[in-house]
Design a protein around this motif. Structure first.
Motif, short mmCIF file in Angstrom:
data_model
loop_
_atom_site.label_atom_id
_atom_site.label_comp_id
_atom_site.label_asym_id
_atom_site.label_seq_id
_atom_site.Cartn_x
_atom_site.Cartn_y
_atom_site.Cartn_z
N PRO A 155 6.76 118.18 125.71
CA PRO A 155 6.71 119.63 125.53
C PRO A 155 5.60 119.97 124.54
N VAL A 156 4.79 120.96 124.84
CA VAL A 156 3.67 121.35 123.97
C VAL A 156 3.86 122.80 123.53
N CYS A 157 4.16 122.98 122.25
CA CYS A 157 4.35 124.35 121.74
C CYS A 157 3.27 124.76 120.75
N GLY A 158 2.44 123.81 120.32
CA GLY A 158 1.40 124.17 119.36
C GLY A 158 0.48 122.99 119.09
N LEU A 159 -0.66 123.28 118.46
CA LEU A 159 -1.64 122.26 118.08
C LEU A 159 -2.18 122.60 116.70
N ALA A 160 -1.29 122.58 115.71
CA ALA A 160 -1.61 123.11 114.39
C ALA A 160 -2.83 122.46 113.76
N SER A 161 -3.05 121.18 114.03
CA SER A 161 -4.18 120.50 113.40
C SER A 161 -5.52 120.98 113.94
N GLN A 162 -5.52 121.71 115.05
CA GLN A 162 -6.75 122.11 115.71
C GLN A 162 -7.15 123.56 115.46
N TYR A 163 -6.28 124.34 114.85
CA TYR A 163 -6.50 125.79 114.81
C TYR A 163 -7.71 126.22 113.99
N ASN A 164 -8.10 125.42 113.00
CA ASN A 164 -9.24 125.80 112.18
C ASN A 164 -10.54 125.11 112.61
N ARG A 165 -10.50 124.32 113.69
CA ARG A 165 -11.71 123.64 114.15
C ARG A 165 -12.72 124.64 114.71
N THR A 166 -13.97 124.38 114.46
CA THR A 166 -15.03 125.22 115.00
C THR A 166 -15.81 124.50 116.11
N GLU A 167 -15.54 123.20 116.27
CA GLU A 167 -16.19 122.42 117.33
C GLU A 167 -15.31 121.21 117.65
N LEU A 168 -15.61 120.55 118.76
CA LEU A 168 -14.85 119.38 119.13
C LEU A 168 -15.07 118.26 118.12
N PRO A 169 -14.04 117.43 117.89
CA PRO A 169 -14.18 116.33 116.92
C PRO A 169 -15.17 115.28 117.42
N ASP A 170 -15.76 114.56 116.47
CA ASP A 170 -16.66 113.46 116.82
C ASP A 170 -15.87 112.34 117.49
N GLY A 171 -16.58 111.51 118.22
CA GLY A 171 -15.94 110.33 118.81
C GLY A 171 -16.00 110.36 120.33
N LYS A 172 -15.42 109.32 120.91
CA LYS A 172 -15.44 109.15 122.35
C LYS A 172 -14.60 110.21 123.04
N ASP A 173 -15.08 110.70 124.17
CA ASP A 173 -14.31 111.65 124.98
C ASP A 173 -13.18 110.88 125.68
N ARG A 174 -11.94 111.21 125.33
CA ARG A 174 -10.79 110.49 125.88
C ARG A 174 -10.06 111.30 126.94
N LEU A 175 -10.66 112.39 127.41
CA LEU A 175 -9.98 113.22 128.39
C LEU A 175 -9.67 112.43 129.67
N SER A 176 -10.63 111.66 130.13
CA SER A 176 -10.39 110.88 131.35
C SER A 176 -9.27 109.86 131.15
N ALA A 177 -9.22 109.25 129.97
CA ALA A 177 -8.16 108.29 129.67
C ALA A 177 -6.81 108.98 129.68
N LEU A 178 -6.75 110.19 129.12
CA LEU A 178 -5.49 110.93 129.10
C LEU A 178 -5.07 111.30 130.52
#
Length: 349
Positions: free
Chosen positions: A249-272
């Protein structure tokens, strides 16, 4: 205009959106104003704010982007749920003195046509709980876990922000359902509280350098339910431990709300996406009142009984004074609160 923190019965103090934050909100993003107390027309009632809820979703409303709710316009009063007292009513079913839950926002007084407003029991001992364990956060925890998580006794549940209003309730309901509950929180004090007071089986400090290894050790049989309300590195550690047919269940992403750009590192979307397919995961986002409004009365009765019986506990982080709402809001976004953040604005008359 300079903000006067002293309550003035002849004025309506308000905190408005002055500018859109870029990353972390600052004092300059808020505007303190004072206006005349509004007067209700023949189809309205006047409400006076007693308690104001501060919640992570408010950060998203400060942005000018597409979301499940329209963004605030510059100059709008900051949004927020409140426990309010009816001052004057021209609406059938509400009268002066009633205590209600409304969406009055960051101000002393507001007008309402009654839509979305509900009365609280006159004998309710902790009115502020209507903004936490008996309100939107508790309802989110209950429906997300029971309807999407579909818990089965013996399964493993992991929940982040374990001492926050949603996470703490999720974990305790999980124990009532016979789950092995692993909490994740920021700091040793919060982790001790989750285990010793809330009854979690374990709680891990996400600040630990070996957090991912600790989580794997705490979940030797994998993870059947991950209740997502934080995102970021916690989910990174959860991903490889998800069992076949795990529910998220996904109700929020609190750690992401203040981000202004995607985090550094490998794109893991395909893995997900591959994991969702191979492990046949259920990942479902939900907006609580949009998805489950018809179940609120049932939830309120159930949770009230659990509280009365001592089966569910809750902790509040009370801030005194409307003038402290902006700093309390920022502190909450960075995990510096301990429990449900509520601003006490006024006393009951």
């Amino acid at each position: 205009m300079t903000f006067n923190p002293t309550q003035n019965n002849q004025q309506n103090r308000q905190i408005r959106l002055a500018s859109r934050p870029h990353g972390k909100p600052t004092d300059s993003n808020f505007e303190w104003t004072s206006t005349d107390i509004p007067q209700p027309n023949q189809e309205q009632m006047l409400l006076r704010t007693v308690y104001l809820s501060l919640d992570p979703y408010m950060r998203g409303r400060m942005n000018d982007g597409k979301s499940y709710a329209p963004p605030l316009n510059i100059g709008d009063v900051m949004v927020g749920g409140t426990v309010s007292q009816v001052v004057r009513s021209n609406i059938e079913g509400f009268q002066a003195g009633d205590i209600v839950v409304a969406q009055s926002g960051w101000q002393d007084y507001s007008l309402s046509n009654g839509e979305g407003v509900y009365k609280l029991p006159k004998d309710m001992p902790n009115l502020s709980y209507a903004l936490g364990v008996l309100g939107m956060p508790g309802f989110t925890a209950y429906m997300g876990l029971t309807d999407i998580g579909k818990p089965q006794a013996g399964e493993t549940l992991v929940v982040a922000s374990a001492t926050g209003p949603v996470g703490a309730t999720v974990g305790q309901i999980g124990k009532l359902k016979g789950l092995n509950v692993i909490g994740v929180a920021g700091g040793a004090e919060k982790c001790r509280f989750a285990v010793e007071e809330l009854g979690f089986d374990q709680c891990l400090d996400h600040y630990a350098d070996d957090f991912a290894q600790q989580l794997a050790k705490a979940c030797p049989k994998g993870i059947d339910i991950y209740y997502e309300n934080v995102g970021g590195k916690v989910f990174d550690a959860v991903m490889p431990l998800l069992n076949t047919h795990a529910r998220i269940p996904v109700c929020g992403l609190a750690s992401q709300y203040n981000r202004t750009e995607l985090p550094d590192g490998k794109d893991r979307l395909s893995a997900l996406m591959g994991l969702i397919l191979v492990q046949q995961l259920t990942v479902k986002g939900f907006i609580i009142f949009e998805a489950y409004a018809q179940h609120f009365a049932m939830f309120f009765e159930t949770m009230s009984n659990w509280l009365a019986e001592g089966k569910i506990k809750t902790k509040e982080h009370i801030i005194n004074g409307l003038e402290h709402a902006p700093q309390g809001f920022v502190d909450m976004l960075y995990g510096q609160n301990f429990g449900k953040t509520v601003v006490k604005v006024a006393d009951i008359d």
